[in-house]
Design a protein around this motif. Structure first.
Motif, mmCIF file in Angstrom:
data_model
loop_
_atom_site.group_PDB
_atom_site.id
_atom_site.type_symbol
_atom_site.label_atom_id
_atom_site.label_comp_id
_atom_site.label_asym_id
_atom_site.label_seq_id
_atom_site.Cartn_x
_atom_site.Cartn_y
_atom_site.Cartn_z
ATOM 1 N N VAL A 51 -21.982 61.402 13.409
ATOM 2 C CA VAL A 51 -22.442 60.092 12.927
ATOM 3 C C VAL A 51 -22.847 60.217 11.461
ATOM 4 O O VAL A 51 -22.532 59.351 10.633
ATOM 5 N N GLY A 84 -23.184 67.159 18.049
ATOM 6 C CA GLY A 84 -23.091 66.127 19.090
ATOM 7 C C GLY A 84 -21.949 66.435 20.040
ATOM 8 O O GLY A 84 -21.364 67.517 19.990
ATOM 9 N N GLU A 86 -20.188 66.675 24.041
ATOM 10 C CA GLU A 86 -20.576 67.441 25.244
ATOM 11 C C GLU A 86 -20.999 68.886 24.950
ATOM 12 O O GLU A 86 -21.961 69.368 25.574
ATOM 13 N N LYS A 89 -24.637 69.860 24.866
ATOM 14 C CA LYS A 89 -25.436 69.922 26.100
ATOM 15 C C LYS A 89 -25.231 71.251 26.833
ATOM 16 O O LYS A 89 -25.846 71.493 27.860
ATOM 17 N N GLY A 118 -24.245 59.825 19.818
ATOM 18 C CA GLY A 118 -23.553 59.548 21.072
ATOM 19 C C GLY A 118 -24.419 59.951 22.257
ATOM 20 O O GLY A 118 -25.471 60.586 22.088
ATOM 21 N N GLY A 119 -23.968 59.606 23.456
ATOM 22 C CA GLY A 119 -24.748 59.853 24.673
ATOM 23 C C GLY A 119 -25.155 61.306 24.842
ATOM 24 O O GLY A 119 -26.242 61.600 25.353
ATOM 25 N N ALA A 120 -24.298 62.236 24.409
ATOM 26 C CA ALA A 120 -24.609 63.654 24.606
ATOM 27 C C ALA A 120 -25.798 64.066 23.743
ATOM 28 O O ALA A 120 -26.739 64.698 24.240
ATOM 29 N N SER A 121 -25.783 63.709 22.463
ATOM 30 C CA SER A 121 -26.909 64.113 21.610
ATOM 31 C C SER A 121 -28.189 63.378 22.013
ATOM 32 O O SER A 121 -29.288 63.931 21.915
ATOM 33 N N THR A 143 -24.726 55.361 19.479
ATOM 34 C CA THR A 143 -23.733 55.025 18.445
ATOM 35 C C THR A 143 -22.311 54.930 18.980
ATOM 36 O O THR A 143 -21.370 54.821 18.204
ATOM 37 N N THR A 144 -22.123 55.032 20.308
ATOM 38 C CA THR A 144 -20.774 54.866 20.877
ATOM 39 C C THR A 144 -20.788 53.618 21.770
ATOM 40 O O THR A 144 -21.856 53.195 22.225
ATOM 41 N N SER A 147 -22.307 54.705 25.105
ATOM 42 C CA SER A 147 -23.767 54.903 25.184
ATOM 43 C C SER A 147 -24.521 53.597 24.905
ATOM 44 O O SER A 147 -25.584 53.370 25.472
ATOM 45 N N LYS A 165 -23.407 70.012 35.280
ATOM 46 C CA LYS A 165 -23.731 68.902 34.399
ATOM 47 C C LYS A 165 -25.133 68.342 34.686
ATOM 48 O O LYS A 165 -25.485 68.134 35.848
ATOM 49 N N ASN A 166 -25.877 68.126 33.626
ATOM 50 C CA ASN A 166 -27.204 67.496 33.713
ATOM 51 C C ASN A 166 -28.115 68.175 34.733
ATOM 52 O O ASN A 166 -28.911 67.506 35.396
ATOM 53 N N PHE A 183 -22.752 50.968 13.887
ATOM 54 C CA PHE A 183 -22.332 52.351 14.157
ATOM 55 C C PHE A 183 -20.973 52.398 14.868
ATOM 56 O O PHE A 183 -20.228 53.362 14.729
ATOM 57 N N LEU A 187 -16.345 54.710 14.840
ATOM 58 C CA LEU A 187 -15.857 55.477 15.992
ATOM 59 C C LEU A 187 -14.340 55.621 15.986
ATOM 60 O O LEU A 187 -13.630 54.673 15.649
HETATM 61 N N1 LIG Z 1 -28.564 59.737 30.314
HETATM 62 C C1 LIG Z 1 -27.769 58.970 31.018
HETATM 63 O O1 LIG Z 1 -28.205 58.153 31.826
HETATM 64 C C2 LIG Z 1 -26.289 59.073 30.840
HETATM 65 C C3 LIG Z 1 -25.431 58.153 31.490
HETATM 66 C C4 LIG Z 1 -24.068 58.236 31.258
HETATM 67 C C5 LIG Z 1 -23.572 59.238 30.437
HETATM 68 N N2 LIG Z 1 -24.425 60.140 29.858
HETATM 69 C C6 LIG Z 1 -23.939 61.240 29.034
HETATM 70 O O2 LIG Z 1 -23.411 60.750 27.816
HETATM 71 C C7 LIG Z 1 -22.459 61.680 27.317
HETATM 72 C C8 LIG Z 1 -21.259 60.937 26.815
HETATM 73 O O3 LIG Z 1 -21.678 60.112 25.775
HETATM 74 P P1 LIG Z 1 -20.661 59.335 24.823
HETATM 75 O O4 LIG Z 1 -19.583 58.736 25.613
HETATM 76 O O5 LIG Z 1 -21.507 58.476 23.978
HETATM 77 O O6 LIG Z 1 -19.965 60.487 24.001
HETATM 78 P P2 LIG Z 1 -20.472 61.679 23.074
HETATM 79 O O7 LIG Z 1 -21.922 61.679 22.842
HETATM 80 O O8 LIG Z 1 -19.859 62.911 23.646
HETATM 81 O O9 LIG Z 1 -19.765 61.302 21.686
HETATM 82 C C9 LIG Z 1 -18.371 61.407 21.537
HETATM 83 C C10 LIG Z 1 -18.034 61.962 20.153
HETATM 84 O O10 LIG Z 1 -18.196 60.943 19.169
HETATM 85 C C11 LIG Z 1 -19.080 61.371 18.151
HETATM 86 N N3 LIG Z 1 -19.738 60.153 17.671
HETATM 87 C C12 LIG Z 1 -20.752 59.487 18.278
HETATM 88 N N4 LIG Z 1 -21.006 58.342 17.623
HETATM 89 C C13 LIG Z 1 -20.152 58.278 16.575
HETATM 90 C C14 LIG Z 1 -19.920 57.316 15.541
HETATM 91 N N5 LIG Z 1 -20.604 56.167 15.488
HETATM 92 N N6 LIG Z 1 -18.961 57.578 14.620
HETATM 93 C C15 LIG Z 1 -18.219 58.720 14.711
HETATM 94 N N7 LIG Z 1 -18.369 59.637 15.671
HETATM 95 C C16 LIG Z 1 -19.320 59.431 16.599
HETATM 96 C C17 LIG Z 1 -19.965 62.409 18.814
HETATM 97 O O11 LIG Z 1 -20.519 63.328 17.901
HETATM 98 C C18 LIG Z 1 -18.957 63.099 19.748
HETATM 99 O O12 LIG Z 1 -18.222 64.054 19.047
HETATM 100 C C19 LIG Z 1 -22.167 62.645 28.441
HETATM 101 O O13 LIG Z 1 -22.796 63.867 28.205
HETATM 102 C C20 LIG Z 1 -22.800 61.990 29.658
HETATM 103 O O14 LIG Z 1 -23.259 62.918 30.602
HETATM 104 C C21 LIG Z 1 -25.765 60.064 30.042
#
Ligand SMILES: NC(=O)c1ccc[n+]([C@@H]2O[C@H](COP(=O)([O-])OP(=O)(O)OC[C@H]3O[C@@H](n4cnc5c(N)ncnc54)[C@H](O)[C@@H]3O)[C@@H](O)[C@H]2O)c1
Ligand SMILES: [Zn+2]
Length: 386
Positions: A51, A84, A86, A89, A118-121, A143-144, A147, A165-166, A183, A187
């Protein structure tokens, strides 16, 4: 026995905005004045590396925002850029890095951790924040599309451990979630599309009118138009939060997980494909499996099944992956192992949510393996014909 009831109330706040760190944007200022209005709390900001590199001015903007609003909060340190995606994590040292930073910045239980990514970070930093000092208030800035509409607006965090996982994490209601739609503009295409499927999922189990709205916007969504994406992500977030707040089981003590419709096969498909099929694309296929299965079981009528499959495909998702036929330990397709793994993940009894009508859900506690295999063959043929 001595028994006392401890009642806890949580407020789950989701805010929608644009350019949250522009000096004139008061979202954060107002948020930090909600509790402790007479204090000037310390704030430590973590930013997902991708990001930060896709938004070159972001770090400077955050620091400038801190200066403009110095009467409301103090930046405890410069923003900290973290990996950031997966892989972040899978490395527990990163949790310790976050704890280190929180300790170095001398945050206390009246401070705030912000995490932008993103959701992972978010999962990583919120886990660190919710365990440091037994829990520091944290604000998520997803930011996705995925998420902002689903993972980031929930009340869970955690990282992967023992290769699972988790496995380690906590339920912790964030102080707030701030969805800044700008944001989404940086993407990559695949990530922009991914969140749409969770919107269709939550529409299918809860909101027929929203499903029809998504159908009406299908062309704009297929071409990933920003305005259409924002509408869908916002409604998806609202429905997810509504479910968490009113569904009766926010901390998942029972075995039913309606928001995991289509996810038993999706989780397994992600794993079989070694994560080359990302979560959103896996959910599209997992929902297709459960929809065709439901049609074969007489739970869902053929016309509705076709209508939903067509919407998923129009938006640009596949409804089949050759990995569905990858063989597992027993010689049968490995995807079937996903059912038992899903049961383990829920704990207790297998509970799978299915959709008998658009906007309605039912729960079943067993699934017929032969019919699942027939559903896979059906989807394979469908793809061949397309
Ligand atoms: N806590 C919860 O309740 C919950 C629920 C569902 C999923 N999750 C978790 O969320 C994760 C998946 O999250 P995701 O789908 O957001 O993907 P992600 O966090 O893996 O992000 C995908 C990629 O996009 C990049 N990125 C993020 N925002 C960006 C932006 N605005 N511009 C450019 N690049 C960007 C990230 O660095 C990463 O490389 C998984 O680990 C999953 O287990 C958590
Ligand atoms: Zn999901």
């Amino acid at each position: 026995m001595l028994e006392k009831i401890i009642r806890l109330e949580h407020t789950h706040r989701i805010l929608f905005t644009r350019e949250v760190f522009a000096p004139r944007n008061n979202t954060i200022r107002d948020l930090l004045r909600l509790e402790q209005p007479h204090k000037i709390p310390r704030v430590l900001v973590f930013v997902d590396e991708a990001v930060a590199s896709a938004n070159r001015d972001l770090i400077d903007d955050i620091m400038a925002y801190g200066q403009v609003h110095a009467e409301t909060f103090t930046m405890a340190d410069d923003p900290i850029v973290i990996p950031g995606g997966e892989p972040c994590k899978n490395d527990f040292r990163l949790v310790e890095c976050c704890w280190d930073a929180i300790n170095e910045a001398a945050l206390d239980r009246h401070s705030y951790v912000f995490v932008i990514g993103g959701g992972a970070s978010l999962d990583l930093v919120c886990f660190a924040a919710s365990t440091a000092h037994r829990g520091i208030r944290h604000v998520r800035f997803p930011t996705t599309t995925l998420s902002q509409g689903d993972g980031g607006v929930g009340v869970k965090n955690g990282v992967n451990y023992f290769g699972k996982k988790n496995w380690v994490g906590s339920f912790s209601v964030p102080f707030a979630v701030v969805n800044d739609f700008v944001f989404l503009e940086s993407l990559p295409t695949r990530e922009r599309r991914n969140g749409i499927i969770e919107a269709i999922k939550v529409a299918l189990i809860r909101d027929r009118a929203f499903f029809e709205q998504v159908e009406g916007m299908a062309d704009d969504l297929a071409s990933l138009k920003q305005e259409a994406l924002e509408k869908v992500v916002q409604r998806s977030a609202e429905l997810h939060v509504e479910h968490i707040a009113t569904g009766g089981d926010p901390f998942e003590l029972g075995s039913a997980r309606p928001l995991d419709f289509g996810h038993w096969a999706a989780h397994k498909l992600e794993q079989i494909s070694k994560f080359s099929v990302p979560h959103g694309e896996a959910v599209a296929i997992g929902m297709a499996v459960d929809l065709v299965y439901s049609r074969m079981q007489g739970i869902l009528d053929a016309e509705t099944c076709e209508r939903v499959l067509r919407l998923i495909e129009r938006i640009g998702f596949a409804t089949y992956s050759p990995h569905l036929m990858d063989t597992g330990r027993t010689g049968e397709p490995a995807i079937l192992e996903g059912l038992e793994e899903f049961r383990e993940h829920l704990g207790g009894e297998l509970t799978v949510t299915l959709v008998p009508k658009i906007g309605e859900k039912i729960e079943v506690h067993e699934m017929n393996r032969v019919k699942i295999l027939n559903a896979l063959v059906d989807l394979k043929q469908r793809q061949a014909e397309a």
